[in-house]
Design an enzyme around this catalytic site. Structure first.
Site, PDB file in Angstrom:
ATOM      1  NE  ARG A 136      24.808  39.477   5.696  1.00 18.60           N
ATOM      2  CZ  ARG A 136      26.100  39.603   5.403  1.00 18.60           C
ATOM      3  NH1 ARG A 136      26.617  38.938   4.389  1.00 18.60           N
ATOM      4  NH2 ARG A 136      26.870  40.386   6.115  1.00 18.60           N
ATOM      5  CG  HIS A 144      26.684  44.922   7.816  1.00 23.73           C
ATOM      6  ND1 HIS A 144      26.608  44.141   8.957  1.00 23.73           N
ATOM      7  CD2 HIS A 144      27.423  44.209   6.930  1.00 23.73           C
ATOM      8  CE1 HIS A 144      27.285  43.013   8.755  1.00 23.73           C
ATOM      9  NE2 HIS A 144      27.790  43.024   7.532  1.00 23.73           N
ATOM     10  NE  ARG A 200      34.272  38.900   5.239  1.00 17.81           N
ATOM     11  CZ  ARG A 200      34.774  38.184   4.257  1.00 17.81           C
ATOM     12  NH1 ARG A 200      35.949  37.655   4.364  1.00 17.81           N
ATOM     13  NH2 ARG A 200      34.102  37.996   3.139  1.00 17.81           N
ATOM     14  CB  THR A 201      28.454  38.603   8.756  1.00 15.01           C
ATOM     15  OG1 THR A 201      29.133  39.660   8.079  1.00 15.01           O
ATOM     16  CG2 THR A 201      27.513  39.198   9.784  1.00 15.01           C
ATOM     17  CE  LYS A 206       8.662  23.979   2.772  1.00 19.06           C
ATOM     18  NZ  LYS A 206       8.370  23.216   4.000  1.00 19.06           N
TER      19      LYS A 206
END
Ligand code: NCD
Length: 369
Positions: free
Chosen positions: A101, A129, A51-52, A80
């Site tokens: 995120r 959030h 969703r986000t 890396k």
């Protein structure tokens, strides 16, 4: 130029404006369709999302912008060993705005400090959030026409559930809201957040009985027990099905209540509840897209007017405990964050900053010792 790391980066007035803009976008999307023409959003998702990420991307396309994306840490130079700070300096050359995120608490603040474009926290570990909260606030507002004078029952994993943390930060700023917290003992709201609500004189009750808690609820905010945050899988198995809302249980709740969930759900809401008109969790996902559209539009306009980064509020009263910029090869701090998931444990040569009073980590709100 503004970044949104915590919901409190937006004033109550700005939140009202974003809600109003979201409703305009709902009713007249054409009015916004070219607002981000020529602009690029980078979505950097180092943790799973449906969703986000998709709602951010859909939002950007809907206002005429374009999107570049890192959809998994495994596809990026993070594997890396690139630091968040280096990545954000690079991505600032490719994009006009970034949504990030990350699995570590505080990662979005590190990103915002390094970027020269606005950064939006799309979830940092078990910390915050804010854009899910905007979706939640819009859903509550569309139903009740207000964000004050409500009883909000938060259920499930309140320890690791970042959506609840941000929602409480947000709703605590409105008058006469009352919070009822329902969780297993092991997944109670973090003590720092509980204390700050208590100190602000906000009514917070805790109970282990979902059936009782929902009797006077306006908003029933369900959350998933977050498997990925548990070090001990046996403990997850033991706690995962602690609370379940189903049609029978919902008979205890008022007819006027609404049920929210940031989703994804696992077992905590029975599918049979989806037909109940009080179930608003799918509408909530549409609201997430609408208000992310409004937020991107707002931040791009703000950056166009004022291209210099605003100082981060967390750092205003904070003390730097390291000395990286003074020419030391590696920063040294005699103190470190007690929160094992804090970004300060993975980001190389990070400065350690302590909010005062209390010696609180600026990145994750953990204690520095
Ligand atoms: C939430 C999250 O990622 O914190 N999901 C979301 O963004 N809609 C909740 C969760 O994953 O349980």
């Amino acid at each position: 130029m503004r970044s949104i790391i915590d919901i409190t980066d937006l004033s109550v007035t700005e939140i009202t404006k974003l809600i109003e803009a979201s409703l305009q976008i709902l009713h007249d999307p054409q009015a916004y369709q070219n607002n981000a023409a020529g602009k690029i959003l980078a979505t950097l998702f180092y943790e799973p999302s449906t969703r986000t990420r998709l709602s951010f991307e859909s939002a950007m396309y809907g206002i005429g912008g374009q999107v570049i994306s890192v959809a998994a840490a495994s596809n990026s130079s993070a594997v890396k060993g690139e630091t968040i700070s280096d990545t954000l300096q690079v991505v600032s050359n490719y994009a006009d705005i970034v949504a990030i995120r990350h699995p570590n608490d505080g990662a979005a603040l590190v990103a915002a400090q390094a970027a020269s474009v606005p950064v939006i926290n799309a979830g940092d570990g078990s910390h915050l959030h804010p854009t899910q909260t905007l979706a939640d606030l819009l859903t509550i507002y569309r139903h009740f026409g207000r964000l004050s004078g409500l009883t909000i029952v938060c259920v499930g994993d309140l320890l690791y559930g970042r959506t609840v943390h941000s929602l409480l930060h947000a709703l605590a700023r409105y008058e006469n809201n009352r919070f009822v917290l329902v969780s297993p003992d092991e997944l109670r709201l973090p003590a720092d957040l509980r204390n700050s609500l208590n100190q602000a004189g906000i009514l917070v009750e805790e109970t282990a009985s979902l059936a009782q808690a929902i009797v006077h609820a306006d908003v029933i905010y369900m959350t998933r027990v977050q498997q990925e945050r548990f070090a001990d899988k046996a403990e997850y198995e033991r706690l995962k099905d602690s609370f379940r809302l189903d049609p029978k249980m919902m008979k205890n709740a008022p007819e006027t209540a609404i049920v929210l969930h940031p989703l994804p759900r696992v077992n905590e809401i029975a599918k049979g509840l989806d037909q109940d008109p009080r179930a608003k969790y799918f509408e909530q996902t549409l609201n997430g897209k609408l208000i992310r559209t409004a937020l991107i539009d707002f931040l791009l306009a703000d950056a166009a007017n004022d291209p210099q980064p605003n100082p981060r509020p967390e750092l205003l009263d904070a003390v730097c405990l390291t000395n990286a910029r003074a020419g030391a090869d590696a920063p040294e701090s005699l103190q470190s964050c007690v929160n094992k998931r804090c970004v300060s444990h993975i980001e190389r040569e990070i400065e350690i900053w302590a909010k005062q009073p209390g010696n609180i980590c600026v990145y994750c709100d953990g204690l520095l010792r």
